[in-house]
Every structure is written in structure tokens, then in C-alpha cells.
Scaffold this motif. Sequence first.
Motif, PDB file in Angstrom:
ATOM      1  N   THR A   1       0.835  -1.202   0.000  1.00  0.00           N
ATOM      2  CA  THR A   1       0.000   0.000   0.000  1.00  0.00           C
ATOM      3  C   THR A   1       0.869   1.251   0.000  1.00  0.00           C
ATOM      4  N   PHE A   2       2.008   1.185   0.679  1.00  0.00           N
ATOM      5  CA  PHE A   2       2.867   2.366   0.747  1.00  0.00           C
ATOM      6  C   PHE A   2       3.554   2.634  -0.588  1.00  0.00           C
TER       7      PHE A   2
ATOM      8  N   SER B   1       2.828   6.091  -2.443  1.00  0.00           N
ATOM      9  CA  SER B   1       3.947   6.849  -2.993  1.00  0.00           C
ATOM     10  C   SER B   1       3.672   7.266  -4.435  1.00  0.00           C
TER      11      SER B   1
ATOM     12  N   ILE C   1       8.605   0.597   5.219  1.00  0.00           N
ATOM     13  CA  ILE C   1       7.996   1.705   4.476  1.00  0.00           C
ATOM     14  C   ILE C   1       8.986   2.411   3.537  1.00  0.00           C
TER      15      ILE C   1
ATOM     16  N   TYR D   1       9.418   0.564   0.189  1.00  0.00           N
ATOM     17  CA  TYR D   1       8.210   0.649  -0.637  1.00  0.00           C
ATOM     18  C   TYR D   1       8.036   2.058  -1.204  1.00  0.00           C
ATOM     19  N   PHE D   2       8.310   3.063  -0.393  1.00  0.00           N
ATOM     20  CA  PHE D   2       8.132   4.440  -0.838  1.00  0.00           C
ATOM     21  C   PHE D   2       9.107   4.784  -1.964  1.00  0.00           C
TER      22      PHE D   2
END
Length: 583
Positions: free
Chosen positions: A393-394, A398, A475, A478-479
Motif C-alpha cells: 500500500t505504501f 507513494s 515503508i 516501498y516508498f
Amino acid sequence: MGRHDEERLLLEGRLEQTEDSLYTGDGSVDLKGRRVLKSNTGTWRACPFILGNECCERLAYYGISTNLVSYLTKKLHQGNVSAARNVTTWQGTCYLTPLIGAVLADAYFGRYWTIAAFSTIYFIGMCTLTISASVPSLKPIECVGFNNDNCPSATPGQYAFFFTGLYLIALGTGGIKPCVSSFGADQFDDTDTKERVSKGSFFNWFYFSINIGALISSSLIVWIQDNKGWGLGFGIPALFMGMAIISFFLGTPLYRFQNPGGSPITRMCQVLVASFRNWNLPLPVDTSLLYETPDKLSAIKGSRKLIHTDELTFLDKAAVPSPTEDISDDPWRLCTVTQVEELKILIRMFPIWATGIVFSAVYAQMSTMFVEQGMMMDTKIGSFTIPAASLSTFDVISVILWVPVYDRILVPIARKFTNQERGFTELQRMGIGLFLSVLCMSAAALVEVKRLDMAASLGLIDQNTPVPINILWQIPQYFLLGAAEVFTFIGQLEFFYDQSPDAMRSLCSALSLLTTSLGNYLSSFILTVVTSVTTSGAQLGWIPDNLNQGHLDRFFWLLAGLSFLNMVVYIFCAKLYKSKASS
């Protein structure tokens, strides 16, 4: 000629010019093959239906792919390496089949009808998958024993039914992925300056719509799968696939269509054969003597002429007329300059295309090794448990943040310095994304180093249990991956559409997607090699079923190193690349 006759001709010319300006100049037509008015069709008025279709279809796809590794390990009882290999192989196939859809669209059916037909196959695959996860006889029984260590394998029949649905989806996506982005871009007239700038924004918002679907999948759909059951978790994406089909058909009266121009594969083969057969003919000093049709449009249906370039001149032999006989009606002996330039364009794009494979291998980790890493971390936030796959989801957040920032802030600022309509060139944009991919894999490796250090300090190395380090430490990786996507993947969409010949746009879009396919296969290959090398001599290897005993960090560092080398090669290739030119 009298003054009145001159005035009449000038007036007729103005009327003709005014009438032409009402229609698109890129050869687009309506569903019945008639010229289309700019005021009634295309542009942003047609895009909501295409973007809605893409959003729902991607929700369906990511509703399957995001948590697929969890289904294979928890429900079909596969090991970590087998599950990761099956996921990347399937995802690779999903991005390989677009070559089939692209050739059919460019050669025979056009993008609209190809999307319609393959969407139906896709929907059937989704329904098959839902049934396989819902009917008890089609799935293995649950694990039993202490710590659920007795897990019966799925039967060959259960595997067959599940993977039939999975690969029907792979086939279905093959007719959608190479066509939808190109079909959306077809709604903007290349010959109109305002519409050409809007086309650049379309690719950004197209990718934005993809990630809206992915956001819902990686959060809500994954939660439903883990907490309410896989039958419902697969059934909801199937429902959204049905909605995608409906959305696409609703926009039909507003669409602009491009006629198929014949088989691009055949045309490329004709150039190779003709250049070989004409090998003994000398190239003319004056390149205007090379064969080309006298008409405004090229001999390729729906395609504009391409200007001759001085590269790869051995292919120009295919356009050298014979001094002794008329062979202009035999394309296997004489090709037009435009046909030759089509092949040259593909060859020039090849090095840029190849550098996208390693980036796609990095991207494949989001649905495989990132998830398996997260499953060995603390997934609780207070009283709420976060499924490991939901951390993607992150990545989506992003992308959703970066698209408007890029489109509304970075592009206007960059435009002042670069004088480019779209702020950055496609090549510059992709290069920035490749740099971000190096940072992404480095961040993942550092998190794994921290996780393994904590496992060692707490004496958890021999226990196949999560380490008490919060999953939110993932996070940053992923970002960074989401930011890299916005630059590289959208840059690829723009590059392969803009640089492709008119009659090969679906094929070139498929080539862009093929990098994702080969990236997944490369990831599977690297996993296989790493497992083979690191388990020799009865060693546990870097990626054992108990990751606490392994060295997943070294795998991530390996990908970071490959990404850096890939970026260096890309910079070299990008500096040598020459853009296409149309007449």
C-alpha cells in the motif's frame, strides 16, 4: 486565369483548410471507419471510460497478485522459494502474453476489439480462480499438528484447476495491457499542439488510475483474503473485472480508433529479406532515390511517413530499386523508406529496452521477497494486525502522491530549464527512476540486516517465528520503489508510444511490458542460482524456509549492485540514442 477565378480558388482552399482543421490529422476514425470531428470525440472526454476500465482491471489483477505468494504458502502449502518462483513466473507470463495481443491489434483487429475479446478471457479466468478457492474439493485440507507443521500437498487436479484460472488471467491481460495505454493515447491528436501536451499528462493519470486500483487491492482486498476467506477475496476482484468491461464499452461513441496497419512482424521480415536479396545493389549517394510512395501517407495503412536516417545503412538495401526490372509491387524485394525506418527504430530502442529488465526484477521483489521479509517481522500496530502483503500500500501511496507532484509541480519547474514540453525527456525520466531503484534495494538490505541482528540477539535464529521489529520499517523501501515507478514505468509508457512508428504502437507498448516479464523471469533465475550456489555443501543458503537462519540481506545487496551497473549502462545507451522523425 482571371482575378475572380483566383479568388474562387483561394476561397475554396480556405474552406478546405477550415474543414480539415475540424477533423483529426493523425488518421483516426470512428467505429465505422469514418473521419472523426475533434469537437465530438477523443481527448479528456473519452478518457474517464478508459481510466475507469484500467482502474478496475488493475484492481482485479493486483487483487490476485499482491497476496498470491501468501495463498501459495498458506493454502497450497508450497515452500518460500517455490511460491516466490511460481509468482514471478506467472507475473512474467502476464507481461509476455502482451506480444500476442499487440500483434493481433496492430495487424488485424485494432486495439478496441482486441481489448474487448481478451477482457472476456480474463473474466473467465477470474471466475475459475474464485471457484478454485471456494469449493472445498478444489483445495487441499488445512494444516494440522503442532505448530501446523503437517501440511498435505495439493493434488495434481487441484493444482491444475487453480493454475488454469491463473494462466487464463495471464492470457487475458495479454490483450489488454499493450492496448489500453496506447488506445488512451490515441484519443489525443499528435498533429494538434495542445492535444500532444495533454497526451503527456494522460500517461501520468493513466498510471495514477492503475495505482488507485492497486491501493484498494493491497489494503482492503488483502485484508479480506486474510480475514474473511479467499473465495470472497478472489470473488470481489472478479466482480471488478466485470465492471472494467462495462466501463470500457460505455465510452464507445466517444472513442477515436486507429485502423490496423497489417502485421508488423511481416513488415520487419520483408525488410530483412529484401535487404539480403538486394545486397549486391549499390546504395545511391542521393538518399532521395531510395524507394518511397509519392502519396502523403505511407504505404502502411494509417501510418505517416518516416524520414530517412543514416544509421544502419545496410538495411537501406531493402529500399534500393532494381535498375533492370520493376519490383515495386513485391515487398519481399523492395520496401519503402518508411518500412525500413520502422525496423531501424526498433533496433535503436533495443538497448534502452534491455536496461528496463533489471529494474523490473527489482520491482518483482515487492510481491515476493518483500512480503516474505514482512511475514518475519512484527505485523501488529496496537491491536490491529497488518498483513505483510498490505505494506505494498505504501508503494501505491507513494505513486499516488508522486504523480500529481510530478505533473503539476516538477514538470512546470523543469520546463523552464529544459524547454521541453513535458519538462523532462522520457530518457531523463527513466534514468532518475533507475537511480531510485538502487536506493530502494539498499534500504531493503539495511532493514534485513537490522532484522537478522535482532534475531541473533534474542536467540531466535533457530525458531521460524517473526522477529519483534515492526513491519513499518519496510515503508522506506516501498516508498522509494513507488517513486522509481513514477519515473521509470511512466517514462517507458511515453517513450515506447512516442518513439514507435504509427502502425506499431501496440507492439512497442508490448515490448515495454516485456521488460516486466523478463524482469520477473530474471528474478526467478537469480533466486534459482542463488539458492543453488548458497545451499551447496549442505548449507542452509541465503533464503531458507526459516529466514532467520538465512541472509536475505545479501540477496538484496546483490540486486542493488546489479541495479547500479544497469544504471551505468543505461546512461551510456541514452546518450547515444537518436529520436525518430516523421515527415
